[in-house]
Scaffold this motif. Structure first.
Motif, mmCIF file in Angstrom:
data_model
loop_
_atom_site.group_PDB
_atom_site.id
_atom_site.type_symbol
_atom_site.label_atom_id
_atom_site.label_comp_id
_atom_site.label_asym_id
_atom_site.label_seq_id
_atom_site.Cartn_x
_atom_site.Cartn_y
_atom_site.Cartn_z
ATOM 1 N N GLU A 207 0.823 -1.210 0.000
ATOM 2 C CA GLU A 207 0.000 0.000 0.000
ATOM 3 C C GLU A 207 0.860 1.264 0.000
ATOM 4 O O GLU A 207 1.934 1.288 0.576
ATOM 5 N N VAL A 208 0.353 2.301 -0.667
ATOM 6 C CA VAL A 208 0.977 3.616 -0.568
ATOM 7 C C VAL A 208 0.056 4.505 0.248
ATOM 8 O O VAL A 208 -1.062 4.815 -0.180
ATOM 9 N N ALA A 209 0.501 4.847 1.450
ATOM 10 C CA ALA A 209 -0.326 5.670 2.331
ATOM 11 C C ALA A 209 0.269 7.068 2.411
ATOM 12 O O ALA A 209 1.468 7.220 2.651
ATOM 13 N N ALA A 210 -0.572 8.066 2.169
ATOM 14 C CA ALA A 210 -0.110 9.446 2.322
ATOM 15 C C ALA A 210 -0.523 9.939 3.696
ATOM 16 O O ALA A 210 -1.607 9.610 4.183
ATOM 17 N N ILE A 211 0.397 10.692 4.325
ATOM 18 C CA ILE A 211 0.039 11.337 5.586
ATOM 19 C C ILE A 211 0.170 12.831 5.385
ATOM 20 O O ILE A 211 1.244 13.329 5.033
ATOM 21 N N MET A 212 -0.937 13.521 5.532
ATOM 22 C CA MET A 212 -0.940 14.961 5.333
ATOM 23 C C MET A 212 -1.290 15.638 6.644
ATOM 24 O O MET A 212 -1.969 15.058 7.482
ATOM 25 N N GLY A 213 -0.817 16.828 6.794
ATOM 26 C CA GLY A 213 -1.145 17.527 8.021
ATOM 27 C C GLY A 213 -0.417 18.840 8.105
ATOM 28 O O GLY A 213 0.569 19.058 7.393
ATOM 29 N N PRO A 214 -0.911 19.733 8.936
ATOM 30 C CA PRO A 214 -0.279 21.046 9.067
ATOM 31 C C PRO A 214 1.093 20.948 9.723
ATOM 32 O O PRO A 214 1.431 19.925 10.329
ATOM 33 N N ASN A 215 1.844 22.017 9.605
ATOM 34 C CA ASN A 215 3.139 22.063 10.290
ATOM 35 C C ASN A 215 2.932 21.856 11.782
ATOM 36 O O ASN A 215 1.968 22.355 12.355
ATOM 37 N N GLY A 216 3.829 21.111 12.386
ATOM 38 C CA GLY A 216 3.749 20.926 13.825
ATOM 39 C C GLY A 216 2.765 19.860 14.251
ATOM 40 O O GLY A 216 2.528 19.673 15.445
ATOM 41 N N SER A 217 2.213 19.124 13.278
ATOM 42 C CA SER A 217 1.242 18.104 13.674
ATOM 43 C C SER A 217 1.934 16.822 14.128
ATOM 44 O O SER A 217 1.301 15.920 14.658
ATOM 45 N N GLY A 218 3.242 16.731 13.907
ATOM 46 C CA GLY A 218 3.978 15.550 14.376
ATOM 47 C C GLY A 218 4.336 14.585 13.265
ATOM 48 O O GLY A 218 4.772 13.464 13.544
ATOM 49 N N LYS A 219 4.195 15.003 11.998
ATOM 50 C CA LYS A 219 4.466 14.090 10.869
ATOM 51 C C LYS A 219 5.918 13.611 10.859
ATOM 52 O O LYS A 219 6.194 12.416 10.746
ATOM 53 N N SER A 220 6.850 14.580 10.977
ATOM 54 C CA SER A 220 8.266 14.196 10.932
ATOM 55 C C SER A 220 8.649 13.360 12.156
ATOM 56 O O SER A 220 9.434 12.415 12.059
ATOM 57 N N THR A 221 8.064 13.725 13.291
ATOM 58 C CA THR A 221 8.327 12.948 14.507
ATOM 59 C C THR A 221 7.956 11.486 14.303
ATOM 60 O O THR A 221 8.702 10.580 14.681
ATOM 61 N N LEU A 222 6.810 11.264 13.678
ATOM 62 C CA LEU A 222 6.376 9.893 13.416
ATOM 63 C C LEU A 222 7.428 9.162 12.578
ATOM 64 O O LEU A 222 7.816 8.023 12.880
ATOM 65 N N SER A 223 7.927 9.846 11.538
ATOM 66 C CA SER A 223 8.908 9.187 10.669
ATOM 67 C C SER A 223 10.190 8.879 11.441
ATOM 68 O O SER A 223 10.782 7.809 11.286
ATOM 69 N N TYR A 224 10.631 9.796 12.298
ATOM 70 C CA TYR A 224 11.850 9.569 13.080
ATOM 71 C C TYR A 224 11.675 8.420 14.065
ATOM 72 O O TYR A 224 12.585 7.626 14.290
ATOM 73 N N ILE A 225 10.498 8.348 14.657
ATOM 74 C CA ILE A 225 10.290 7.289 15.649
ATOM 75 C C ILE A 225 10.226 5.924 14.968
ATOM 76 O O ILE A 225 10.762 4.941 15.485
ATOM 77 N N ILE A 226 9.645 5.877 13.787
ATOM 78 C CA ILE A 226 9.645 4.601 13.046
ATOM 79 C C ILE A 226 11.082 4.175 12.757
ATOM 80 O O ILE A 226 11.456 3.016 12.877
ATOM 81 N N ALA A 227 11.933 5.164 12.400
ATOM 82 C CA ALA A 227 13.323 4.845 12.041
ATOM 83 C C ALA A 227 14.226 4.671 13.263
ATOM 84 O O ALA A 227 15.316 4.125 13.154
ATOM 85 N N GLY A 228 13.765 5.162 14.437
ATOM 86 C CA GLY A 228 14.532 4.934 15.667
ATOM 87 C C GLY A 228 15.492 6.038 16.039
ATOM 88 O O GLY A 228 16.535 5.784 16.653
ATOM 89 N N LYS A 229 15.179 7.277 15.712
ATOM 90 C CA LYS A 229 16.081 8.371 16.075
ATOM 91 C C LYS A 229 16.127 8.544 17.594
ATOM 92 O O LYS A 229 15.088 8.561 18.243
ATOM 93 N N PRO A 230 17.348 8.662 18.146
ATOM 94 C CA PRO A 230 17.447 8.867 19.591
ATOM 95 C C PRO A 230 16.820 10.218 19.975
ATOM 96 O O PRO A 230 16.536 11.033 19.109
ATOM 97 N N ASP A 231 16.628 10.444 21.208
ATOM 98 C CA ASP A 231 16.060 11.698 21.749
ATOM 99 C C ASP A 231 14.539 11.756 21.652
ATOM 100 O O ASP A 231 13.930 12.715 22.102
ATOM 101 N N TYR A 232 13.920 10.750 21.013
ATOM 102 C CA TYR A 232 12.459 10.715 20.999
ATOM 103 C C TYR A 232 12.015 9.669 22.009
ATOM 104 O O TYR A 232 12.390 8.510 21.906
ATOM 105 N N GLU A 233 11.242 10.101 22.966
ATOM 106 C CA GLU A 233 10.849 9.159 23.999
ATOM 107 C C GLU A 233 9.443 8.650 23.739
ATOM 108 O O GLU A 233 8.482 9.435 23.674
ATOM 109 N N VAL A 234 9.347 7.351 23.543
ATOM 110 C CA VAL A 234 8.028 6.743 23.346
ATOM 111 C C VAL A 234 7.432 6.491 24.727
ATOM 112 O O VAL A 234 7.998 5.746 25.530
#
Lengths: 490, 251
Positions: free
Chosen positions: B28-55
């Motif tokens: 599937e190709v899923a698009a995620i749209m949303g305003p600035n600051g909605s947390g889109k990039s954060t979601l991508s970083y957490i999926i990839a495992g960037k440190p400094d993000y606390e789940v």
């Protein structure tokens, strides 16, 4: 089998030969005591059957040394050295202290050897495992290799031998050049070396000769037991060229804590000397205990017009490094270069750099220094660039980059720049950066481990300097950099 | 299949994701749209495992496996790829060298042998040609002095080469002119595969004209607030995010 026996026989023959020169001492062949006085200096000289002028030179240095104090301006800390508590003669390797097999060697060291791909027998030699001397030499097959090299060098007229042999066979050359770049009065450590130096290497390349090989492989084979006070003298006569490679990427175990070597280079008109070093002495344990103090004086004299001296160094070892390979740019239009990678980790302290002394007209110099500090280490670049009043048209370009890994280490840049005439153009660039978390994460996201990522980024950081190393060594150095930084990423 | 379940996360104590749930099926190709600051990039970083993000709660599963338990490089080896919004420069490291190191690190982690140099070169050349990337660029240090378009194309090149199972594209369209956008979109479309999932994060509908999504999710205030077909993107283009932001605030 026959070939092996032949090698063994030939090595034996050499050993016998060596005795002829080795033990013509008027002092008892008992171990001389610890400590330093005139008698010890005389003993060292006598054991080598040195001519009177050299003994006088040593004694002069010794008397001078008594009046000197160790330099204290470097950014390094260590307890006061008791110079009366050291041995000052080229001791035959004590077999009592030597480990009996690789089982007794620090497994960490063995792991490093394995990573560098060093064969087992060579590992034993590096680790100082006790072996019958003949067998060691036979393993290296050094006689035949050395003979081949010697023949080829002789054909070109290049003299390349141990310092002691040079004193015996080429006394006039030694007398003419020894101390002409680093005088016996130069500094505390160099003066000490002048009094008690054990052995080292001597190179003379006659006019117009391009040395037919890198003087490296041969050196590596002959590098056994040169001792803690090494002396190297390299002369490139008019229009000659030589590339000299010192050191070894494998960490060497050594019971001598203090190393105070002196290297002198002389380049006559249109001559070029390229001197590369890879230094990986034992840095001490994780607390920094037991590591080597590397207090070295290296200087090149671009004596003739259009001569060139180039220093390239990769420094990863030693607990303390105090080292400033320098160039005196005396000849008009001569050129000095200094390319350096200095890596410190754990508790290591590095205070290293260069001096470019512009005396001649239109002299140029270039300094590229890459310092990398990790762990709790301190890494200082200290460099001096100066132009004499007569050095019109002098030019220097300096680039000092420091890279910090972690937040407990320090990088410092201390440049001294001095121009005594208005036509000199000196450029100095310096940067300090950290491996950013973003860079690391980017690499991790692509599948690299933290250590692989750090090694990759660091290798990118030092690329300009690695390119200056002879090819075979650059590859080894790259591996070494990765190993040196192990454990630096959390 | 990617399953994000009730995920809450914060950065420096600041909550960003607030009980986000999202399912992206294989292929599937899923698009995620949303305003600035909605947390889109954060979601991508957490999926990839960037440190400094606390789940703080919730889980992320890839084909049933707990991604949050894995180090970033292990996730990469499992097939998680993040195309960065701002690709990072690595001075002194030739792009070719970097690509090879990355590819072989992943292969080793999966117990495969290193790719031989000729095979590797062939793979890179093929991918580079279709993305209009010159050989010369591959010799330059990674991303250093690259234009915005070149950086994004390089991200897609890496994606093609590493052949991931889950591709997360974080604002891949930002900073691209229309020609560059088309090249990048073509590159992504060529990688569409029944065995591969895409999460395409974007602010604008523009990218979705070139990469047709199967599903569109709207993200606001750290969670998915609406889901629908491609028509949802068009509606957002007309009306903006205001309704969703307000609705969420009211809730």
């Amino acid at each position: 089998m026959a070939a092996v026996q032949e090698t063994v026989d030939r090595v034996r023959a050499i050993e016998v030969d060596a005795y002829k020169y080795g033990f013509v001492s008027d002092i008892d062949s008992e171990k001389p005591p610890k400590g330093l006085d005139e008698d010890i200096v005389r003993y060292i000289s006598a054991r080598k059957a040195e001519p009177q002028w050299l003994l006088d030179w040593r004694l002069d240095a010794y008397r001078r040394w008594l009046t000197m104090t160790p330099p204290r301006w470097a950014r390094v800390k260590f307890p006061e050295i008791d110079y009366q508590d050291l041995y000052y003669y080229a001791a035959p390797k004590s077999t009592k202290a030597a480990p009996k097999s690789l089982d007794e060697i620090d497994p960490e060291l063995l792991r490093t050897y394995a990573k560098l791909g060093i064969p087992l027998v060579e590992q034993e030699i590096l680790a100082g495992v006790e072996r019958p001397r003949v067998a060691v030499d036979a393993v290296f097959d050094s006689v035949s290799v050395a003979t081949t090299f010697k023949a080829e060098l002789a054909k070109a007229g290049v003299i390349f031998c141990s310092f002691s042999e040079a004193v015996r066979e080429h006394g006039e050359l030694v007398k003419r050049y020894l101390g002409s770049v680093v005088p016996s009065t130069d500094n505390f450590y160099a003066t000490l070396n002048s009094a008690v130096f054990s052995d080292g290497s001597f190179v003379y390349v006659p006019p117009g000769v391009r040395c037919p090989m890198e003087l490296s492989t041969y050196f590596r084979i002959n590098e056994k037991n040169t001792g803690q006070f090494e002396r190297t003298l390299i002369i490139a006569d008019k229009g000659a060229y030589v590339s000299y490679l010192e050191g070894c990427t494998a960490p060497k175990r050594d019971e001598n804590q203090l190393h105070a070597a002196v290297v002198e280079l002389i380049a006559h008109e249109d001559a070029e000397i390229k001197y590369s070093t890879v230094q990986n002495w034992y840095p001490g344990d994780s607390e920094g205990k037991g590591g080597v103090y590397n207090f070295v004086t290296k200087r090149g004299d671009c004596r003739g017009a259009r001569s060139k001296i180039s220093w390239t160094q990769v420094e990863t070892g030693s607990a303390i490094t105090w080292k400033y390979p320098s160039c005196i740019l005396r000849g008009d239009s001569s050129r000095g270069e200094f390319y350096s990678i200095a890596i410190s980790n754990g508790r290591q302290q590095v205070d290293s750099g260069t001096k470019m002394i512009h005396l001649g007209k239109n002299t140029t110099s270039r300094i590229i220094s890459k310092g990398i500090a990790a762990g709790r280490s301190q890494n200082t670049y200290r460099g001096q660039v100066s132009a004499h009043a007569k050095a019109t048209g002098a030019r220097n370009f300096t680039n000092c980059d420091s890279l910090l890994i972690g937040d407990q280490c320090g990088a410092h840049t201390v440049p001294y720049i001095e121009a005594k005439n208005s036509s000199a153009v000196f450029e100095h660039e310096a940067t300090t950066s950290k491996i950013s978390d973003d860079q690391l994460f980017y690499c991790l996201q692509r599948g690299l481990s933290g250590e692989e990522a750090t090694a990759l980024i660091v290798n990118g950081f030092v690329r300009d300097v690695l390119q200056q190393l002879p090819m075979e060594f650059a590859v080894e150095a790259q591996k070494l950099i990765a190993i040196s930084l192990e454990g630096s990423v959390g | 299949m990617l399953e994000v379940k009730n995920l809450s996360a914060s950065v420096n104590g600041q909550p960003i994701l607030d009980g986000l749930s999202l399912t992206v099926r294989t292929g599937e190709v899923a698009a995620i749209m949303g305003p600035n600051g909605s947390g889109k990039s954060t979601l991508s970083y957490i999926i990839a495992g960037k440190p400094d993000y606390e789940v703080t709660s919730g889980e992320i599963l890839l084909d049933g496996e707990d991604l949050l338990a894995l180090a970033p490089e292990a996730r990469a080896a499992k097939g998680v790829f993040l195309a960065f919004q701002y690709p990072i420069e690595i001075p002194g490291v030739a792009t070719m060298t970097f690509l090879k190191a990355a590819l072989n690190a992943q292969r080793r982690a999966r117990g495969e042998a290193d790719l031989t140099t000729p095979d590797f070169r062939r793979a890179v050349r093929g991918a580079a040609q279709s993305l209009k990337i010159e050989e010369e660029m591959l010799r330059r240090p990674l991303n250093v002095g690259f234009s915005g378009g070149e950086k994004k194309r390089m991200e897609v090149l890496q994606m093609a080469l590493l052949s991931p199972q889950l591709c997360v594209l974080d604002e891949t369209d930002s900073g691209l002119d229309i020609d560059a956008l088309r090249v990048v979109a073509d590159g992504v479309n060529a990688l569409r595969d029944p065995a591969r999932s895409f999460v395409v994060i974007t602010h604008y509908q523009r990218l979705l004209e070139h990469i047709q999504p199967d599903v569109v999710h709207v993200m606001a205030r750290g969670r998915i607030v609406a889901s629908g077909g491609p028509e949802l993107a068009l509606e957002l283009e007309r009306n903006g995010y205001r309704d969703y932001a307000n609705a969420n605030a009211a809730a």
